[in-house]
Design a protein around this motif. Structure first.
Motif, PDB file in Angstrom:
ATOM      1  N   PHE A 235       0.811  -1.217   0.000  1.00 58.17           N
ATOM      2  CA  PHE A 235       0.000   0.000   0.000  1.00 58.17           C
ATOM      3  C   PHE A 235       0.847   1.273   0.000  1.00 58.17           C
ATOM      4  O   PHE A 235       0.317   2.368  -0.082  1.00 58.17           O
ATOM      5  CB  PHE A 235      -0.931   0.012   1.226  1.00 58.17           C
ATOM      6  N   SER A 236       2.163   1.121   0.150  1.00 58.37           N
ATOM      7  CA  SER A 236       3.004   2.318   0.164  1.00 58.37           C
ATOM      8  C   SER A 236       3.162   2.858  -1.254  1.00 58.37           C
ATOM      9  O   SER A 236       2.913   2.152  -2.231  1.00 58.37           O
ATOM     10  CB  SER A 236       4.376   2.005   0.768  1.00 58.37           C
TER      11      SER A 236
ATOM     12  N   LEU B 235       8.776   4.289  -4.948  1.00 60.35           N
ATOM     13  CA  LEU B 235       9.782   5.305  -5.269  1.00 60.35           C
ATOM     14  C   LEU B 235      10.512   4.937  -6.563  1.00 60.35           C
ATOM     15  O   LEU B 235      11.197   5.745  -7.159  1.00 60.35           O
ATOM     16  CB  LEU B 235      10.786   5.410  -4.107  1.00 60.35           C
TER      17      LEU B 235
ATOM     18  N   ARG C 167      11.157   0.330  -3.724  1.00 56.57           N
ATOM     19  CA  ARG C 167      11.717   1.365  -2.851  1.00 56.57           C
ATOM     20  C   ARG C 167      12.800   2.209  -3.527  1.00 56.57           C
ATOM     21  O   ARG C 167      13.470   3.014  -2.876  1.00 56.57           O
ATOM     22  CB  ARG C 167      12.266   0.714  -1.582  1.00 56.57           C
ATOM     23  N   GLY C 168      13.022   1.973  -4.796  1.00 57.61           N
ATOM     24  CA  GLY C 168      13.939   2.827  -5.542  1.00 57.61           C
ATOM     25  C   GLY C 168      15.414   2.575  -5.272  1.00 57.61           C
ATOM     26  O   GLY C 168      16.256   3.443  -5.521  1.00 57.61           O
ATOM     27  N   VAL C 169      15.729   1.387  -4.769  1.00 48.46           N
ATOM     28  CA  VAL C 169      17.138   1.071  -4.496  1.00 48.46           C
ATOM     29  C   VAL C 169      17.777   0.394  -5.712  1.00 48.46           C
ATOM     30  O   VAL C 169      18.897   0.728  -6.096  1.00 48.46           O
ATOM     31  CB  VAL C 169      17.250   0.152  -3.252  1.00 48.46           C
TER      32      VAL C 169
ATOM     33  N   ARG D 238      21.458   3.258  -9.320  1.00 48.82           N
ATOM     34  CA  ARG D 238      21.539   4.441 -10.183  1.00 48.82           C
ATOM     35  C   ARG D 238      22.988   4.897 -10.329  1.00 48.82           C
ATOM     36  O   ARG D 238      23.820   4.603  -9.472  1.00 48.82           O
ATOM     37  CB  ARG D 238      20.719   5.584  -9.589  1.00 48.82           C
TER      38      ARG D 238
ATOM     39  N   ARG E 221      11.479   4.246   7.550  1.00 48.85           N
ATOM     40  CA  ARG E 221      11.068   2.972   6.960  1.00 48.85           C
ATOM     41  C   ARG E 221       9.685   2.561   7.467  1.00 48.85           C
ATOM     42  O   ARG E 221       8.803   2.177   6.696  1.00 48.85           O
ATOM     43  CB  ARG E 221      12.085   1.881   7.302  1.00 48.85           C
TER      44      ARG E 221
ATOM     45  N   ARG F 249       6.944   5.323   6.231  1.00 45.39           N
ATOM     46  CA  ARG F 249       6.771   5.463   4.783  1.00 45.39           C
ATOM     47  C   ARG F 249       6.481   4.135   4.077  1.00 45.39           C
ATOM     48  O   ARG F 249       5.620   4.064   3.205  1.00 45.39           O
ATOM     49  CB  ARG F 249       8.032   6.076   4.183  1.00 45.39           C
ATOM     50  N   TRP F 250       7.225   3.079   4.450  1.00 50.07           N
ATOM     51  CA  TRP F 250       7.145   1.845   3.683  1.00 50.07           C
ATOM     52  C   TRP F 250       6.292   0.761   4.337  1.00 50.07           C
ATOM     53  O   TRP F 250       5.585   0.027   3.648  1.00 50.07           O
ATOM     54  CB  TRP F 250       8.559   1.292   3.425  1.00 50.07           C
ATOM     55  N   GLU F 251       6.411   0.621   5.635  1.00 53.71           N
ATOM     56  CA  GLU F 251       5.683  -0.460   6.301  1.00 53.71           C
ATOM     57  C   GLU F 251       4.304   0.009   6.776  1.00 53.71           C
ATOM     58  O   GLU F 251       3.359  -0.772   6.775  1.00 53.71           O
ATOM     59  CB  GLU F 251       6.478  -1.001   7.506  1.00 53.71           C
TER      60      GLU F 251
ATOM     61  N   PRO G 260       1.741   1.905   5.691  1.00 54.42           N
ATOM     62  CA  PRO G 260       0.527   1.699   4.893  1.00 54.42           C
ATOM     63  C   PRO G 260       0.073   0.232   4.884  1.00 54.42           C
ATOM     64  O   PRO G 260      -1.121  -0.051   4.782  1.00 54.42           O
ATOM     65  CB  PRO G 260       0.948   2.147   3.483  1.00 54.42           C
ATOM     66  N   ASN G 261       1.025  -0.675   4.995  1.00 49.31           N
ATOM     67  CA  ASN G 261       0.660  -2.102   5.012  1.00 49.31           C
ATOM     68  C   ASN G 261       0.125  -2.523   6.375  1.00 49.31           C
ATOM     69  O   ASN G 261      -0.690  -3.436   6.468  1.00 49.31           O
ATOM     70  CB  ASN G 261       1.862  -2.954   4.600  1.00 49.31           C
TER      71      ASN G 261
ATOM     72  N   GLU H 190      -3.229  -1.152   6.295  1.00 51.04           N
ATOM     73  CA  GLU H 190      -3.870  -1.771   5.122  1.00 51.04           C
ATOM     74  C   GLU H 190      -4.620  -0.786   4.237  1.00 51.04           C
ATOM     75  O   GLU H 190      -5.720  -1.046   3.762  1.00 51.04           O
ATOM     76  CB  GLU H 190      -4.808  -2.911   5.572  1.00 51.04           C
ATOM     77  N   LYS H 191      -4.009   0.381   4.046  1.00 49.37           N
ATOM     78  CA  LYS H 191      -4.567   1.326   3.072  1.00 49.37           C
ATOM     79  C   LYS H 191      -3.490   2.345   2.671  1.00 49.37           C
ATOM     80  O   LYS H 191      -2.518   2.542   3.422  1.00 49.37           O
ATOM     81  CB  LYS H 191      -5.796   2.039   3.642  1.00 49.37           C
ATOM     82  N   GLU H 192      -3.703   2.953   1.520  1.00 52.83           N
ATOM     83  CA  GLU H 192      -2.775   3.999   1.098  1.00 52.83           C
ATOM     84  C   GLU H 192      -3.029   5.236   1.940  1.00 52.83           C
ATOM     85  O   GLU H 192      -4.175   5.515   2.309  1.00 52.83           O
ATOM     86  CB  GLU H 192      -3.003   4.324  -0.378  1.00 52.83           C
TER      87      GLU H 192
ATOM     88  N   VAL I 284      18.548   4.096   3.579  1.00 51.33           N
ATOM     89  CA  VAL I 284      19.278   3.969   2.316  1.00 51.33           C
ATOM     90  C   VAL I 284      18.990   2.624   1.644  1.00 51.33           C
ATOM     91  O   VAL I 284      18.309   2.557   0.624  1.00 51.33           O
ATOM     92  CB  VAL I 284      20.789   4.153   2.569  1.00 51.33           C
ATOM     93  N   ARG I 285      19.489   1.548   2.254  1.00 49.04           N
ATOM     94  CA  ARG I 285      19.352   0.231   1.617  1.00 49.04           C
ATOM     95  C   ARG I 285      17.879  -0.205   1.542  1.00 49.04           C
ATOM     96  O   ARG I 285      17.482  -0.857   0.587  1.00 49.04           O
ATOM     97  CB  ARG I 285      20.181  -0.789   2.406  1.00 49.04           C
ATOM     98  N   ALA I 286      17.104   0.149   2.554  1.00 52.66           N
ATOM     99  CA  ALA I 286      15.710  -0.287   2.552  1.00 52.66           C
ATOM    100  C   ALA I 286      14.746   0.869   2.321  1.00 52.66           C
ATOM    101  O   ALA I 286      13.547   0.706   2.471  1.00 52.66           O
ATOM    102  CB  ALA I 286      15.379  -0.976   3.871  1.00 52.66           C
ATOM    103  N   GLY I 287      15.300   2.033   1.944  1.00 55.58           N
ATOM    104  CA  GLY I 287      14.414   3.184   1.793  1.00 55.58           C
ATOM    105  C   GLY I 287      14.649   3.999   0.540  1.00 55.58           C
ATOM    106  O   GLY I 287      13.855   4.884   0.217  1.00 55.58           O
ATOM    107  N   GLY I 288      15.709   3.707  -0.180  1.00 53.47           N
ATOM    108  CA  GLY I 288      15.941   4.362  -1.466  1.00 53.47           C
ATOM    109  C   GLY I 288      16.428   5.801  -1.407  1.00 53.47           C
ATOM    110  O   GLY I 288      16.568   6.450  -2.432  1.00 53.47           O
TER     111      GLY I 288
END
Lengths: 209, 433
Positions: A36-37, A40, A199-201, A205, B271, B274-276, B278-279, B282-284, B325-329
């Motif tokens: 749902f996120s 990126l 996640r855009g990793v 890039r 992380r 932003r990433w976990e 919404p899950n 369970e919604k955007e 970084v590694r898990a967040g871009g």
């Protein structure tokens, strides 16, 4: 002409194939997790990268820090897949040029040596020995043995029956032991590519800052 | 024969079974025990303890799966290393999965196969939550956040007082009586979050961001009720707690009618939200979520703030927080900022998504029972920092800052640890239209 051993082999192969397909589709049909996120990055290029760039020895630390083992592993896998191809050739008695037979034998022997070296390493390096269970040894021995037996069979077709029986055992063991990573390697790379792509990793890039 | 499970173990196994989707099954079946991952893990590198190899951690979790869900594991458990879910297995899981893993994910990036180790570790931690086996320190941090609204249990009036005196300081510094740290204002563009360590121990990092927002003429506010960017339930594996904390932020965004939720310099918080998040809910999200690093980079690009790098002359290096970084871009933004804000910048090796964890993630800073291990595992980071010759280590994560400050003292690095915001605030040119 098919003998009883050909039919046993076919039955073993069919059981292996069905079992692998069931496991594969069980995972594939459950799909990628609903996320749902807000993404990126893009997942498709990342999944492609997961199978290509991310596996290369220039990017993968487990490869460039362990180059001999990595190389042995790659050769071992090439030997295995080439061996499976050649098994079909022998099974259907397809005639191939003689030089291809000799080349395949050389490849299979080199590949078997790689498999054997990985096996010895597992036995003598403490951290690997303690990580291993009997399945790790059996899986390696089965595949290395298959390559050796196949190499001999290419040179002497008289022992085809032995190869067929051995291969049947290998196929029956494949879905229940570690060898089933044949299936899960692919789904694993897909999931990892999806995760890092979302996640855009990945793909990595170009550093432009 | 499989031993009969106790009610507690059965409950945990039921939870484990409920998580068996395609992704979980994939990663439980993928490890080939090649053992090459050891050198990618800061715990194994620093201690050489075989139990800490990522493959051993994966095996701990996968052995349960094999025992109860595979043909060979049911009938020939020793053949495939399948284990009963019993007290011995569980004790080992708590010790290794909580006490020797920061879920940094470096091993996964480099895994021969692609096993998602942090995913397996966190799912196993969630199983341990079912048995109330979360280490005390970590659980009390989660409890504090749930019960008081922030993980440090700071009373609201104390927080408001802190913001008030920081506002007075800001007015003096920028010589403008109208400069403010807006509190609970509705209809602002940004609702800014904080790591509770900031008001408690590092208030200057709040001042730094307030100064940057002031210079950028930003429309922003801080909620004095719900401002905690952290979510230690992510680390503990408590999905219900994680959902509750996420839900509170969502409600506060709605309450304040803000457009964008801006996450403070916090790796795991970024992380988690932003990433976990919404899950978990369970919604955007009906609002935008970005990190403050992206906000600052955007100010620089768009010319909303001007920086003078000559105000930061010392050699600066950058630590990459794993979750950011590694898990967040968020990989290049902080580099772009630093290259505009400092004169001398040096990368540590390796860097970006290959950087080593500092050892402070995974809830380690909240688990005092594993302090010695945490500091020992940080030796890899200390060596990286020393090799750069830098005088300042910048990092956009307060968890990392805590760990790096400890490493600075334990390994006598002689460096200063700063947030990105502090460095930018230092280089700000005020009064420029």
């Amino acid at each position: 002409m098919f003998t009883i051993y050909h039919w046993i082999f076919l039955a073993g192969f069919a059981i292996c194939l069905i079992s692998c397909l069931v496991q594969f589709f069980k995972v594939i049909l459950s799909g990628l997790p609903k996320d749902f996120s807000h993404p990126l990055g893009k997942t498709l290029p990342a999944i492609f990268y997961s199978f290509t760039g991310a596996m290369s020895p220039t990017k993968k630390e487990t490869a460039y820090l362990h180059l001999p083992t990595y190389t042995a592993g790659i050769i071992f896998h090439i030997g295995t897949f080439w061996g499976l191809f050649y098994l079909i050739v022998l099974f259907f008695n397809i005639q191939l040029p003689e030089w291809l037979g000799y080349s395949s034998t050389v490849l299979l022997i080199i590949s078997a040596i790689c498999g054997l070296s990985i096996l010895i390493k597992r036995r003598i390096v403490s951290k690997l020995r303690n990580l291993s269970n009997p399945d790790d040894y059996i899986s390696n021995i089965l595949v290395t043995g298959f390559q050796i037996l196949l190499a001999v069979t290419i040179l002497n077709n008289q022992i085809l029956t032995v190869l067929l029986i051995y291969s049947t055992v290998l196929f029956l063991y494949l879905p229940i032991g570690k060898l089933r990573h044949t299936i899960y390697f692919f789904t694993s790379r897909i999931h990892l590519g999806f995760f890092y792509g979302w996640r855009g990793v990945w793909p990595i890039r170009k550093h432009n800052t | 024969m499989r031993a009969k499970l106790s009610d507690k173990h059965q409950k945990a196994l039921n939870f484990f079974d409920s998580k068996l989707n395609g992704k979980f099954i994939t990663h439980l079946n993928s490890c080939v025990h090649c053992g090459l991952c050891g050198e990618s893990c800061h715990y194994y590198l620093a201690t050489k303890d075989e139990r800490f190899m990522p493959a051993r951690k994966v095996d701990l979790v996968a052995s349960i799966y094999r025992r109860y869900h595979t043909f060979a594991g049911r009938f020939l458990p020793k053949l495939v290393g399948a284990r009963d879910l019993n007290d011995e297995t569980i004790e080992e899981m708590v010790d290794v999965l909580f006490g020797a893993c920061t879920m940094c994910g470096r091993c996964s990036v480099h895994c021969s196969i692609g096993v998602d180790v942090p995913f397996l570790v966190r799912t196993a931690r969630s199983m341990l939550v079912e048995m109330d086996l979360v280490p005390k320190g970590l659980q009390s941090t989660v409890d504090a956040a749930i019960n008081t609204g922030n993980n440090m249990g700071i009373p609201r009036n104390e927080f408001v007082d802190t913001l008030e005196w920081l506002e007075e300081d800001l007015q003096m510094e920028v010589e403008d009586d109208n400069a403010e740290i807006p509190r609970d204002q509705k209809g602002k563009k940004i609702m800014y979050t904080l790591n509770p360590r900031e008001p408690k121990f590092f208030p200057l990092s709040i001042s730094a961001m307030a100064k940057i927002y002031y210079a950028a003429k930003e429309s922003w506010t801080i909620s004095t009720n719900t401002y905690d960017v952290t979510n230690y339930s992510y680390y503990s594996g408590d999905n219900e707690g994680a959902r509750e904390l996420t839900d509170r932020l969502c409600k506060e965004m709605k309450n304040l009618d803000a457009e964008t939720l801006v996450l403070a310099e916090c790796g795991h918080g970024s992380r988690a939200i932003r990433w976990e998040g919404p899950n978990w809910v369970e919604k955007e999200y009906p609002f935008k979520v970005i990190t403050v690093i992206e906000v600052i980079a955007d100010y620089i690009r768009s010319g909303r703030i001007k920086l003078d790098p000559s105000k930061n002359t010392q050699l600066i290096t950058l630590h990459d927080p794993c979750n950011l970084v590694r898990a967040g871009g968020i990989i290049e933004e902080q580099r772009f900022i630093l290259k505009n804000a400092v004169e001398n910048f040096i990368e540590m090796t390796p860097n970006r998504e290959n950087n080593y964890c500092c050892g402070g993630g995974g809830g380690q800073l909240a688990m005092s029972e594993y302090n010695e291990r945490r500091v020992e595992s940080g030796r890899i980071k200390a060596d990286q920092i020393r090799a750069t010759g830098a005088k300042i280590v910048a990092t956009p994560c307060h968890n990392c800052i805590d760990q790096l400050m400890g490493l600075n003292s334990d390994y006598k690095l002689g460096v200063e640890i700063m947030t990105i915001g502090e460095i930018v605030a230092n280089a700000l040119i005020l009064g420029v239209e």
